[in-house]
Design an enzyme around this catalytic site. Structure first.
Site, short mmCIF file in Angstrom:
data_model
loop_
_atom_site.label_atom_id
_atom_site.label_comp_id
_atom_site.label_asym_id
_atom_site.label_seq_id
_atom_site.Cartn_x
_atom_site.Cartn_y
_atom_site.Cartn_z
N SER A 101 38.09 28.08 39.26
CA SER A 101 36.59 28.68 40.22
C SER A 101 36.11 28.96 40.27
CB SER A 101 37.95 27.84 41.40
OG SER A 101 38.66 29.67 41.03
N GLN A 103 34.45 31.99 41.59
CA GLN A 103 35.55 32.82 42.64
C GLN A 103 35.03 34.79 42.45
OE1 GLN A 103 39.03 34.97 39.75
NE2 GLN A 103 38.84 31.97 39.34
N HIS A 105 37.26 38.64 43.35
CA HIS A 105 38.64 39.13 43.74
C HIS A 105 37.96 40.77 44.93
CE1 HIS A 105 40.10 37.55 40.91
NE2 HIS A 105 38.80 37.68 40.07
N LYS A 128 41.88 44.73 42.99
CA LYS A 128 41.84 44.47 42.14
C LYS A 128 41.63 45.79 42.39
CE LYS A 128 41.67 40.70 39.42
NZ LYS A 128 43.18 39.89 41.00
N GLU A 144 37.88 43.86 36.45
CA GLU A 144 38.17 43.34 35.34
C GLU A 144 37.23 43.08 33.78
OE1 GLU A 144 39.83 38.45 35.93
OE2 GLU A 144 39.01 39.33 37.73
N HIS A 284 32.17 35.22 38.56
CA HIS A 284 32.84 34.07 37.10
C HIS A 284 33.55 33.44 37.75
CE1 HIS A 284 35.62 37.11 39.47
NE2 HIS A 284 36.47 36.56 37.92
N ARG A 303 37.63 32.11 46.55
CA ARG A 303 36.72 30.60 45.83
C ARG A 303 35.79 30.20 46.31
NH1 ARG A 303 42.41 30.22 45.09
NH2 ARG A 303 43.28 30.95 43.30
N LYS A 309 41.72 23.90 45.02
CA LYS A 309 42.10 24.65 45.86
C LYS A 309 41.29 25.17 47.23
CE LYS A 309 45.35 26.65 42.40
NZ LYS A 309 45.54 28.39 42.28
#
Length: 434
Positions: A101, A103, A105, A128, A144, A284, A303, A309
């Site tokens: 997806s 998305q 964080h 995160k 990340e 991303h 998302r 979802k």
């Protein structure tokens, strides 16, 4: 023991590779509780203490989190002082068959707010950033990192605004969804003789928010128009680089608004051994390939496209930083690790984690000096032996006889890797606080 084998688990998400085509399933076979099903999509191998899929001590079945609670010295003094009595990272292998997806964080403050207001959706009160940190007021979001272990492709951050403005000038399907006045305002802001960053940023926010908020019927109609135009050979020259990806994404997620992200987001392609550093609060989506991924201990995801979802468009569009830049600005080159011969480090400008990659040919050896922090390592190719010396002076040795074997190494222990006849490749996530 300062070093011990872990039993780890696999997550099955729809986008994962099927059965033993997935490196996740291949690697998970080293854990005794795993049985492969060739029809299941094995998407992620989790190595860490996150309660959704906690790793276990191989010989006892005790969770790694419980073991660290009893033996906090394995984390190291500085790491405990900075992050508390838990691992500050979650290490993963991802095997991507189709796009994830669109998305981002949330940071700590937003993660806690979402968990408090909608715990049925955002089940993780963590984020995160600095899991279980002794500094609860710290809210800076942490990015990340993904290291490719095969050829990889993904959306990472916004395109240069000049490129987005170009697409808005000649892709009618995109302009219709964004709304012509908003598209024109964006183009004017970008082409001003001395555009201000704040003005362009605000206009980019308007473009992305309007696109992701478009009515489903309008999106489906414009996707159909776009794909029909491409399949009829009517793509403009500047669209050739994204045409095939748009067609493929429509096969995976027919009529999805995320397909139009080919005109807004960077498409980053990596070869094995290259890494991408995903900055905080940037959109991303991984598209295909196999990667090592490292992040702080959390599974919060917001998302807004390319997914069956729940989509939380208002949250996603409000939380993004709307920074832009070329694709190569996302790529983080590895550098030689200390005095090693065959180890490189992927070292983002954060304290939560770095990742080491060691590649040895048959018969070669490599030593990692002691670090004052915990680490998790996995064999991804070949095999060999792992040798270390405990603090009581006793020398220990374990066989690393096949890909997928995972070990935890506590603070203050030097590790020596000896490659077997087929060589060995090891990825190791570490935390070391200055």
């Amino acid at each position: 023991m300062s070093v011990f084998q872990l039993s780890v688990g696999a997550q099955c998400y729809d986008w994962g590779k099927l059965g033993l085509d997935s490196k996740v399933a291949q690697f998970a076979q080293c854990s005794p509780e795993f049985t492969v099903n060739e029809a299941k999509p094995y998407a992620e191998l989790w190595m860490g203490t996150h309660p959704s899929l906690a790793s276990k001590v191989f010989k006892t079945g005790e969770t790694l989190k419980a073991h660290l609670t009893l033996h906090p010295e394995l984390l190291g003094v500085k790491v405990r002082a900075k992050f508390g009595d838990d691992l500050p990272f979650l290490f993963k292998v991802l095997a991507i068959r189709k796009a994830l997806s669109i998305q981002a964080h949330p940071d700590k403050a937003l993660a806690q707010k979402l968990h408090r207001e909608r715990p049925d959706i955002y089940k993780d009160g963590n984020h995160k950033v600095r899991a279980n940190s002794p500094q609860p007021g710290f809210t800076h979001p942490i990015p990340e990192m993904a290291v490719a272990i095969t050829d990889f492709c993904g959306f990472c951050g916004f395109l240069p605004v000049e490129k987005i403005a170009e697409y808005l000038s000649f892709v009618p399907e995109l302009t219709e969804l964004v709304n012509k006045p908003i598209a024109e305002a964006f183009r004017m802001a970008v082409t001003e003789p001395q555009p201000t960053y704040e003005t362009v940023e605000a206009c980019l926010r308007d473009v992305f928010t309007r696109l992701m908020s478009a009515e489903d019927a309008d999106v489906q109609r414009q996707v159909q128009n776009l794909i029909a135009r491409y399949e009829d050979g009517q793509a403009k020259p500047a669209e050739e680089g994204v045409k095939d990806l748009a067609i493929e994404l429509n096969k995976q997620y027919p009529g999805d608004v995320g397909i139009f992200c080919v005109f807004l987001l960077n498409v980053v392609k990596l070869h094995a051994g290259q890494a991408v550093f995903l900055k905080a609060n940037e959109p991303h989506a991984y598209i295909y390939g196999d990667i090592m991924e490292c992040m702080a201990t959390s599974d919060n995801v917001v998302r807004a496209g390319l997914t069956p979802k729940l989509r939380d468009v208002p949250t996603l569009t409000s939380m993004l930083t709307y920074k832009w830049g070329p694709a190569d600005s996302q790529i983080m080159p590895p550098v030689k690790y200390r005095t090693t011969k065959a180890t490189t480090i992927y070292d983002p400008p954060i304290e939560e984690f770095s990742v080491l990659m060691t590649c040895l040919k048959a018969g070669e050896n490599e030593t990692h000096e002691p670090i004052d922090g915990p680490s998790i390592l996995i064999i991804t190719e070949g095999g060999g032996r792992l040798v270390w010396t405990e603090k009581d002076g006793s020398q220990q040795e374990e066989a690393l006889d096949k890909p997928g074997i995972v070990y935890f190494a506590g603070a203050g222990v030097a590790l020596e890797f000896a490659a077997g006849e087929n060589g060995i490749t090891v990825y190791r996530a570490i935390t070391e606080v200055p």
